[in-house]
Scaffold this active site. Structure first.
Site, PDB file in Angstrom:
ATOM      1  N   ASP A  71     -53.891 -91.935 -63.281  1.00  0.00           N
ATOM      2  CA  ASP A  71     -53.857 -93.045 -63.810  1.00  0.00           C
ATOM      3  C   ASP A  71     -52.463 -93.692 -63.288  1.00  0.00           C
ATOM      4  OD1 ASP A  71     -56.281 -94.050 -64.917  1.00  0.00           O
ATOM      5  OD2 ASP A  71     -55.506 -92.880 -66.919  1.00  0.00           O
ATOM      6  N   ARG A  96     -51.800 -88.434 -69.499  1.00  0.00           N
ATOM      7  CA  ARG A  96     -50.825 -89.410 -68.496  1.00  0.00           C
ATOM      8  C   ARG A  96     -49.175 -89.102 -69.076  1.00  0.00           C
ATOM      9  NH1 ARG A  96     -52.184 -95.677 -68.448  1.00  0.00           N
ATOM     10  NH2 ARG A  96     -50.772 -95.510 -66.779  1.00  0.00           N
ATOM     11  N   ARG A 144     -52.801 -97.851 -78.552  1.00  0.00           N
ATOM     12  CA  ARG A 144     -51.958 -97.197 -77.722  1.00  0.00           C
ATOM     13  C   ARG A 144     -50.427 -97.000 -78.269  1.00  0.00           C
ATOM     14  NH1 ARG A 144     -54.098 -95.930 -72.730  1.00  0.00           N
ATOM     15  NH2 ARG A 144     -56.198 -95.939 -72.839  1.00  0.00           N
ATOM     16  N   HIS A 173     -54.746-102.708 -74.549  1.00  0.00           N
ATOM     17  CA  HIS A 173     -53.461-102.752 -74.537  1.00  0.00           C
ATOM     18  C   HIS A 173     -53.197-104.287 -74.288  1.00  0.00           C
ATOM     19  CE1 HIS A 173     -52.508 -99.264 -71.534  1.00  0.00           C
ATOM     20  NE2 HIS A 173     -51.725 -99.052 -72.645  1.00  0.00           N
ATOM     21  N   CYS A 267     -51.864-104.462 -64.694  1.00  0.00           N
ATOM     22  CA  CYS A 267     -51.594-102.922 -65.121  1.00  0.00           C
ATOM     23  C   CYS A 267     -51.142-102.378 -63.750  1.00  0.00           C
ATOM     24  CB  CYS A 267     -53.124-102.163 -65.382  1.00  0.00           C
ATOM     25  SG  CYS A 267     -54.121-102.953 -66.554  1.00  0.00           S
TER      26      CYS A 267
HETATM   27  N1  ARG Z   1     -56.708 -95.529 -67.439  1.00  0.00           N
HETATM   28  C1  ARG Z   1     -55.763 -96.135 -68.084  1.00  0.00           C
HETATM   29  C2  ARG Z   1     -55.420 -95.781 -69.232  1.00  0.00           C
HETATM   30  O1  ARG Z   1     -56.396 -95.941 -69.972  1.00  0.00           O
HETATM   31  C3  ARG Z   1     -55.769 -97.788 -67.565  1.00  0.00           C
HETATM   32  C4  ARG Z   1     -54.529 -98.355 -67.912  1.00  0.00           C
HETATM   33  C5  ARG Z   1     -54.294 -99.951 -67.871  1.00  0.00           C
HETATM   34  N2  ARG Z   1     -53.059-100.252 -67.914  1.00  0.00           N
HETATM   35  C6  ARG Z   1     -52.630-101.381 -68.563  1.00  0.00           C
HETATM   36  N3  ARG Z   1     -51.430-101.925 -68.202  1.00  0.00           N
HETATM   37  N4  ARG Z   1     -53.550-102.045 -69.338  1.00  0.00           N
HETATM   38  O2  ARG Z   1     -54.451 -95.624 -70.044  1.00  0.00           O
END
Ligand code: ARG
Length: 274
Positions: A71, A96, A144, A173, A267
């Site tokens: 990612d 991550r 998140r 996000h 992103c």
């Molecule tokens: N697969 C990543 C996650 O779920 C995607 C992140 C997308 N990034 C963003 N800035 N919205 O963390």
């Protein structure tokens, strides 16, 4: 407002090529580990996005991709910078976690890097409006970033941080639900926010460009704007028309592969604010 009044400002961005991009775990509703990613196509599409930004006159730094961090292409999540101060990321999911150190290593002097204590996913959940109210930060929470990180960011950056609650898992996000179109104007999809946070946004930004669910699902809010040119993915045709009607110039790029990981233009592009 006529188009000529929407003036671009030259930006500095940070991107990371999808060299190790896969969907091998699912941490948001868009990720499906059963569907294979076309790695070559992902790289091609990413290159087009980078070239688009460079051709507009922007400076794009590139962070080396690291194996085992699929990612990492979503470089917006690695930090959040305002006026040369960098508030580092601390990822929610262990898959991550190591991305934060890779970003940290990028920021040498004169950047002032602050390692975070609280969980936060950088520009994924923080946006900066330099021309609104003397400079304010908008911050998302609910999926998140921990709301405690909003207070931490305010202390690190010395700018007011407005907390906004995200309520729809599809828009996990802030940058999937809201974008800065220029220094003082935002666009957002109200349904991604709690009713109280919708009222906060309506109070602060009575002239905001409102998007609908279809725009948000097409990742039309996951855009990058230099104040005049608005880069969005090809699927977001409706959003392109809306920004054009508002006097901006939409530029569409195909990012079908990055959508499989639950992200799009924004992103993949961190803005560095010196
Ligand atoms: N697969 C990543 C996650 O779920 C995607 C992140 C997308 N990034 C963003 N800035 N919205 O963390």
């Amino acid at each position: 407002m006529s188009h000529s009044e929407r003036l671009p400002r030259i930006r500095t961005y940070l991107m990371c090529p999808p060299e190790h991009f896969t969907v091998e775990y699912a941490i948001n509703p868009w990720m499906d580990t059963e569907v294979a990613v076309d790695a070559d196509l992902a790289l091609k599409q990413w290159d087009t996005l980078r070239n688009t930004l460079v051709d507009l006159g922007h400076l794009v730094h590139v962070l080396d991709a690291r194996p085992g961090l699929p990612d990492m292409v979503y470089s917006a999540n690695g930090a959040f910078s305002v006026d040369g101060t960098v508030y580092g990321a601390r990822f929610k999911y262990p898959q991550r976690a190591d991305e934060a150190a890779a970003h940290r290593a990028f920021y040498e002097s004169p950047w002032r890097y602050h390692a975070p204590i609280q969980v936060n996913e950088g520009e994924g959940d923080f946006a900066y409006l330099p021309g609104a109210y003397g400079g304010i930060v908008l911050a998302g929470y609910g999926f998140r970033t921990d709301p405690a990180a909003h207070a931490e960011a305010q202390e690190v950056l010395g700018r007011p941080v407005i907390s906004l609650k995200l309520v729809d898992p599809a828009f996990y996000h802030l940058d999937t639900a809201l974008a800065a179109l220029d220094d003082r104007h935002v666009t957002y999809y109200p349904g991604a926010f709690s009713p109280a946070s919708q009222r906060v946004l309506a109070q602060l930004f009575p002239d905001a460009l409102l998007a609908d669910r279809e725009d948000a699902e097409a990742f039309g809010l996951n855009l990058v704007s230099d104040g005049r040119h608005v880069i969005l993915n090809t699927e977001a045709a409706g959003m392109g028309r809306k920004v054009r009607d508002a006097g901006y110039l939409p530029i569409h790029v195909n990012l079908s592969e990055l959508k499989r990981g639950g992200g799009s233009v924004k992103c993949a592009v961190a803005e560095l604010r010196a």
